[in-house]
Write a protein that holds these residues in place. Structure first.
Motif, PDB file in Angstrom:
ATOM      1  N   GLY A 216       0.808  -1.214   0.000  1.00 43.46           N
ATOM      2  CA  GLY A 216       0.000   0.000   0.000  1.00 43.46           C
ATOM      3  C   GLY A 216       0.838   1.258   0.000  1.00 43.46           C
ATOM      4  N   SER A 217       1.960   1.251   0.718  1.00 46.10           N
ATOM      5  CA  SER A 217       2.833   2.429   0.736  1.00 46.10           C
ATOM      6  C   SER A 217       3.362   2.738  -0.657  1.00 46.10           C
ATOM      7  CB  SER A 217       3.991   2.203   1.713  1.00 46.10           C
ATOM      8  OG  SER A 217       3.530   2.038   3.035  1.00 46.10           O
ATOM      9  N   SER A 218       3.778   1.706  -1.391  1.00 38.99           N
ATOM     10  CA  SER A 218       4.286   1.915  -2.742  1.00 38.99           C
ATOM     11  C   SER A 218       3.192   2.366  -3.692  1.00 38.99           C
ATOM     12  CB  SER A 218       4.923   0.623  -3.260  1.00 38.99           C
ATOM     13  OG  SER A 218       6.029   0.247  -2.482  1.00 38.99           O
ATOM     14  N   ILE A 219       1.980   1.844  -3.512  1.00 39.81           N
ATOM     15  CA  ILE A 219       0.866   2.248  -4.380  1.00 39.81           C
ATOM     16  C   ILE A 219       0.562   3.730  -4.203  1.00 39.81           C
ATOM     17  CG2 ILE A 219      -1.609   1.954  -4.771  1.00 39.81           C
ATOM     18  CD1 ILE A 219      -1.229  -1.017  -4.123  1.00 39.81           C
ATOM     19  N   PHE A 220       0.509   4.200  -2.960  1.00 35.42           N
ATOM     20  CA  PHE A 220       0.228   5.618  -2.738  1.00 35.42           C
ATOM     21  C   PHE A 220       1.395   6.484  -3.198  1.00 35.42           C
ATOM     22  CE2 PHE A 220      -3.058   4.011   0.149  1.00 35.42           C
ATOM     23  CZ  PHE A 220      -4.094   4.873  -0.166  1.00 35.42           C
TER      24      PHE A 220
END
Length: 465
Positions: A195-199
């Motif tokens: 999720g961190s990379s997606i955001f």
């Protein structure tokens, strides 16, 4: 008769007891097998919305501020020239102009370094949620300073604003993975790490879109473009207070078991929170009397030497992979391919779209291919495309189609990097660290990614100058 019935009754009771015990064991075995075969549940709406509320002011803010500085490069150059001329009644030296622009672009990196260093302490003292909320005040102040730099004619405010938004980004990229990893159920922690990379990649892509001429890319709008970073901060201030604090922080750091139970029930439901509570309690017992290690303490601890070596080697691999050079020469390669200067910003959207695509799809590939194969395969593909790019840049003047090979190699290199080392290591590295070591290694991980992404963004902006 009566005397003979007593022993039989006692014998029957023992047999029934053994039968019941065997039945209970079979039931437990059946339940365990069903549990193992059961498809993992999707996250609850509360957990999903909490991830969005945390991400919008965390790594999204970071990626957004990395990319928006590229569009107004020429406009900021003119602002620096005009401000210097009005203030000192002489033209600004080109070397000094380059120096001032470099300070404006790179001071974000210095702020990110400071934010990553203090982010761990803020997460412990204020809590994960409290640190993120307090961090938005820094973003608001930075947006105000960057927004008023043009009407006041003070480029120093622009430098100060970039430094503050760098601190905000450093704290966000340090604290957000902590919160996501601690609120996620065990079977979803790998996905939550993605999720961190997606955001982050979503923020980079959104910054590139907002910086187009049709939106806020015109000269008159560049102060609004830089100050638009207040919008993600405002969104997080509006939505994050409705969600609970990290359950792990509530129990382990604050010792508030009641609040921990309430938070787990909201995130996982009243019927599913028990297992997560047991995991946190076991971790609490294991960490009883053990303090989180500082980065310098890890260097002298032989017990964690191999874990530390793993972290250092993998982060060095990202730094030395060549992704920074790819971003630096991207604009040059696009120009050689015959793309006009007006169309290049639209083509560079492809680089942001590639990163965003890899962040969305890598989570699916990890389950089928495995982390080790993705990392090794990614580096091998990056090596291949680097060789192709080297030859195509060397012989690009011989044939008209060679520049297009160079442009294709750039996109293929970015895809290989995103599907391999970048996204996979975001999931793998937290898995090799214990809870005690994570706080010590987070500044190292955050600073590594901070410098990589900021360097890439700055080079794109400088190359456009």
């Amino acid at each position: 008769m009566a005397g003979g019935g007593g022993p039989r009754a006692g014998l029957c009771s023992d047999e029934e007891e053994r039968s019941c015990e065997a039945l209970r064991e079979r039931n437990v075995a059946v339940l365990m097998s069903r549990e193992a075969l059961r498809t993992p549940k999707l996250p609850s709406w509360t957990l999903f919305l909490a991830v969005c509320a945390v991400g919008i002011g965390g790594t999204f803010q970071y990626g957004y501020n990395v990319s928006i500085i590229n569009a107004p490069t020429q406009h900021i150059h003119r602002f620096l020239n005009e401000t210097w001329t009005n203030r000192y009644h002489k033209a600004l030296n080109p070397d000094l102009l380059t120096f001032l622009w470099s300070v404006i672009a790179s001071v974000f990196s210095l702020g990110g370094l400071c934010g990553a260093v203090v982010g761990g302490s803020m997460a412990i003292r204020l809590g994960r949620k409290g640190a993120l909320l307090m961090n938005n005040i820094i973003a608001m102040l930075a947006s105000i300073l960057m927004g008023i730099s043009f009407p006041t004619g003070l480029f120093e405010l622009l430098i100060a604003g970039r430094f503050l938004i760098g601190i905000n980004s450093g704290v966000g990229i340090c604290v957000q993975p902590l919160y996501l990893g601690e609120v996620a159920p065990k079977h979803l922690r790998g996905g939550m790490a993605m999720g961190s990379s997606i955001f982050l990649t979503g923020g980079i892509l959104m910054g590139q879109i907002i910086g187009l001429r049709e939106l806020l890319g015109e000269e008159m709008y560049w102060p609004l473009l830089l100050s638009s970073s207040c919008l993600p901060a405002f969104a997080q201030l509006l939505f994050l207070p409705w969600f609970p604090e990290s359950p792990r922080y509530l129990l382990i750091d604050r010792g508030d078991e009641l609040s921990c139970v309430k938070a787990l029930k909201r995130f996982h439901g009243s019927s599913e929170y028990g297992r997560e509570m047991e995991d946190i309690q076991r971790e609490s017992f294991a960490l009883d009397g053990v303090k989180a290690k500082k980065p310098w303490q890890l260097l002298t601890d032989r017990a964690v030497r191999w874990q530390l070596i793993t972290v250092i080697v993998m982060t060095m691999g990202q730094q030395l992979s060549g992704i920074n050079a790819i971003y630096f020469y991207a604009t040059y390669v696009f120009e050689q391919a015959g793309i006009s200067a007006e169309q290049i910003p639209y083509v560079t959207l492809g680089t942001g779209a590639c990163e965003c695509l890899t962040a969305l799809t890598c989570g699916l590939l990890i389950d089928y291919v495995g982390r080790r194969y993705l990392i090794i395969g990614g580096y091998l593909l990056m090596t291949l495309w680097s060789i192709v790019l080297t030859f195509s840049l060397t012989y690009q003047e011989l044939y008209p189609w060679v520049p297009y090979v160079s442009m294709t190699s750039i996109f293929a290199f970015i895809l290989s990097f995103g599907l391999g080392p970048e996204q996979t290591e975001a999931v793998l590295l937290p898995g090799v660290l214990t809870g005690v070591l994570l706080h010590g290694c987070l500044p190292l991980l955050c600073n590594s990614r901070d410098k990589k992404q900021i360097f890439s963004g700055n080079q794109k902006g400088i190359s456009q100058a």
